[in-house]
Design a protein around this motif. Structure first.
Motif, PDB file in Angstrom:
ATOM      1  N   TYR A  45     -27.265 -58.759 -54.155  1.00 60.23           N
ATOM      2  CA  TYR A  45     -27.047 -57.914 -55.319  1.00 60.23           C
ATOM      3  C   TYR A  45     -26.860 -58.757 -56.576  1.00 60.23           C
ATOM      4  CZ  TYR A  45     -24.881 -54.281 -58.239  1.00 60.23           C
ATOM      5  OH  TYR A  45     -24.570 -53.388 -59.250  1.00 60.23           O
ATOM      6  N   ARG A 341     -18.368 -45.008 -53.214  1.00 58.69           N
ATOM      7  CA  ARG A 341     -18.882 -45.975 -52.252  1.00 58.69           C
ATOM      8  C   ARG A 341     -19.986 -45.353 -51.424  1.00 58.69           C
ATOM      9  NH1 ARG A 341     -16.643 -48.702 -46.661  1.00 58.69           N
ATOM     10  NH2 ARG A 341     -18.452 -49.985 -46.388  1.00 58.69           N
ATOM     11  N   ASP A 342     -21.158 -45.204 -51.984  1.00 54.88           N
ATOM     12  CA  ASP A 342     -22.347 -44.768 -51.254  1.00 54.88           C
ATOM     13  C   ASP A 342     -22.118 -43.492 -50.460  1.00 54.88           C
ATOM     14  OD1 ASP A 342     -23.494 -47.084 -52.235  1.00 54.88           O
ATOM     15  OD2 ASP A 342     -23.021 -48.236 -50.445  1.00 54.88           O
ATOM     16  N   ASP A 377     -16.496 -48.818 -57.563  1.00 51.69           N
ATOM     17  CA  ASP A 377     -17.252 -49.788 -58.341  1.00 51.69           C
ATOM     18  C   ASP A 377     -16.531 -50.027 -59.663  1.00 51.69           C
ATOM     19  OD1 ASP A 377     -17.964 -47.651 -60.088  1.00 51.69           O
ATOM     20  OD2 ASP A 377     -19.751 -47.236 -58.899  1.00 51.69           O
ATOM     21  N   SER A 429     -19.115 -60.172 -51.305  1.00 53.87           N
ATOM     22  CA  SER A 429     -19.283 -59.464 -50.041  1.00 53.87           C
ATOM     23  C   SER A 429     -20.735 -59.480 -49.590  1.00 53.87           C
ATOM     24  CB  SER A 429     -18.775 -58.022 -50.165  1.00 53.87           C
ATOM     25  OG  SER A 429     -18.724 -57.404 -48.898  1.00 53.87           O
ATOM     26  N   ASN A 432     -24.039 -57.534 -50.651  1.00 50.83           N
ATOM     27  CA  ASN A 432     -23.554 -56.666 -51.730  1.00 50.83           C
ATOM     28  C   ASN A 432     -22.904 -57.449 -52.867  1.00 50.83           C
ATOM     29  OD1 ASN A 432     -24.156 -53.966 -50.823  1.00 50.83           O
ATOM     30  ND2 ASN A 432     -22.688 -54.314 -49.181  1.00 50.83           N
ATOM     31  N   LYS A 435     -20.878 -55.712 -55.698  1.00 47.23           N
ATOM     32  CA  LYS A 435     -21.237 -54.320 -55.968  1.00 47.23           C
ATOM     33  C   LYS A 435     -20.055 -53.386 -55.747  1.00 47.23           C
ATOM     34  CE  LYS A 435     -24.567 -50.779 -54.536  1.00 47.23           C
ATOM     35  NZ  LYS A 435     -25.689 -50.460 -53.601  1.00 47.23           N
ATOM     36  N   ARG A 436     -19.289 -53.640 -54.688  1.00 43.72           N
ATOM     37  CA  ARG A 436     -18.137 -52.796 -54.352  1.00 43.72           C
ATOM     38  C   ARG A 436     -16.857 -53.556 -54.643  1.00 43.72           C
ATOM     39  NH1 ARG A 436     -20.819 -51.557 -48.491  1.00 43.72           N
ATOM     40  NH2 ARG A 436     -22.373 -50.044 -49.150  1.00 43.72           N
TER      41      ARG A 436
END
Length: 470
Positions: A45, A341-342, A377, A429, A432, A435-436
């Motif tokens: 990411y 979160r998605d 996020d 992470s 990712n 991203k989170r």
């Protein structure tokens, strides 16, 4: 409003890993993540690597101070195999790494924070992966145990809680089934061999630690365990077909590691499945004996989201084995989902179900929540207000719901001794990258500054009083 009281000696803290926080300064060798980023940066990411991340290598003293500010009395991180070991053939250690980890652990201990140290958090040395295939090879099992013994000998007099592996099924899934970890292979038989070899490495490390303990070479009151991600499987309905699908999911994703590592036995049903699929691993009677006699002292459990499954309706189309041969994943249309979160499902009662499973089926072994995280996020968290804090009350509210379920299980006798939230500072992470966001503190990627979040204020009160109202 009810007051929920936890024991006075309960461990309140956070979890992280070396590779996700330390940065690469003075690291002796590259890991598979360094190698993979070099080969395919576009898969990460915003093309962010683990090169600098939180820079804990330089900022560990400030970070321990921040841990103390949110009331943490314990913290799990990992030693990086690639930082500690300079030469994988001889096992020679890197003096700089030895010095760094001593200073880091001492800083925690001096500030009343119990370090819980993990040996492996997905960071296979690139050299061992490229030369031998990582845990595809039993030679690498030997190399891991050699590294573990070095760590025990160097730090075992001050570290009282050791963890062999964090989520050992994840490199199997990601690296050999679903293509989200290096080496990005798709081979069910190889996946099973890697899983078995990991279990063997764990068992041999446990035996090595117990032997050193018997020789008074590590802390007499030291303990060793493992951290597993246990994801309960829930069915679409109460049909026998769906129940069987959930049974398979539990067998292949949970019991495949939980039973040999905690109960010290391989489920006969698992062996039958692997035999039917022609993917049994190469074993020896001596190895099985080692696995079946490696008693852990405690279990760590990571939980984020439930698994929903249904009986397979569509034909299985892959040309290699994955657990989904026996079921299909399912999204609960009436479920509650995290918009940050998605859209992953929120199901606090899963904590109760995990606790009761350990209590009822695994001898009520001492265990703790080694990771539980509420992801948001950066945009949804927003910026710091006039007080200097980021408002992440969404995270606090959900954490309370999960702790209510944990408290209910403990009232019924579950032997839980702590809760560690993922994570202390927003950290890198894997694919990712950032991203989170999960941390008590936000990491500013441009400046490296740590910005406090309001959840930390609530957590400090929780850790100091051992109670909260809900």
């Amino acid at each position: 409003m009810t007051t929920y009281q936890f024991p006075k000696d309960f461990m309140w803290g956070a979890a992280a890993s070396g590779i996700q926080t330390e940065g690469s300064t003075n690291k002796a060798n590259p890991s598979i993540w360094d190698l993979w980023f070099q080969q395919s940066p576009e898969r990460f990411y915003r093309e962010i690597s683990s090169d600098v991340v939180c820079d804990t290598y330089h900022k560990y003293q400030d970070d321990v101070r921040l841990m103390k500010q949110v009331g943490m009395n314990s913290f799990r991180t990992s030693i990086q195999w690639t930082r500690l070991i300079k030469d994988f053939e001889t096992g020679e250690v890197c003096p700089d790494a030895v010095d760094f980890y001593h200073r880091y652990f001492d800083e925690m201990i001096e500030n009343g924070i119990e370090p819980m140290i993990n040996l492996y958090h997905f960071d296979m040395p690139a050299e061992l992966q490229e030369t031998y295939g990582g845990f595809e090879s039993k030679l690498v099992v030997e190399k891991f145990v050699q590294y573990a013994v070095k760590a025990f000998e160097l730090f075992g007099h001050k570290i009282k809680y050791w963890i062999t592996f964090n989520e050992p099924i994840v490199p199997v899934e990601g690296g050999y089934l679903y293509d989200f970890h290096y080496p990005c292979k798709r081979d069910g038989k190889l996946a099973v061999q890697v899983g078995y070899n990991t279990i063997l490495a764990h068992a041999q490390a446990v035996h090595a630690y117990k032997q050193l303990q018997a020789q008074n070479k590590v802390a007499a009151d030291g303990q060793i365990g493992v951290v597993l991600n246990l994801t309960p499987s829930y069915t679409r309905n109460d049909s026998e077909e769906d129940k069987k699908a959930a049974w398979y999911a539990d067998l292949l994703f949970n019991r495949s590691f939980l039973d040999p590592m905690v109960k010290n036995e391989f489920p006969a049903e698992l062996c039958d499945v692997l035999k039917a699929q022609n993917i049994l691993p190469e074993t020896s009677p001596e190895e099985i004996d080692e696995i079946c006699s490696a008693k852990v002292d405690f279990l760590g459990v990571n939980y984020y989201v439930p698994r929903r499954v249904k009986a397979r309706e569509a034909e299985y189309e892959l040309d290699y084995f994955t657990p989904e041969v026996y079921f299909e994943n399912y999204v609960n249309p009436e479920g509650r989902f995290n918009p940050f979160r998605d859209n992953n499902e929120i199901l606090p009662v899963a904590i109760y179900d995990i606790a009761k499973n350990v209590q009822d089926n695994y001898g009520n072994l001492p265990w703790y929540i080694a990771e539980i995280g509420i992801a948001m996020d950066e945009e949804s968290e927003g910026k710091a207000d006039e007080t200097g804090y980021i408002d992440d009350s969404f995270r606090t509210d959900l954490m309370k719901e999960h702790l209510v379920q944990l408290h209910r299980a403990m009232e019924e006798g579950s032997n839980c001794f702590g809760v560690h939230q993922w994570t202390f500072i927003d950290n890198w992470s894997w694919l990712n990258s950032f991203k989170r966001r999960y941390g008590f503190y936000r990491l500013d990627l441009e400046t490296g500054n740590r910005i406090p979040k309001k959840h930390g204020l609530w957590f400090k009160q929780l850790s100091e009083t051992g109670q909260f109202d809900y």
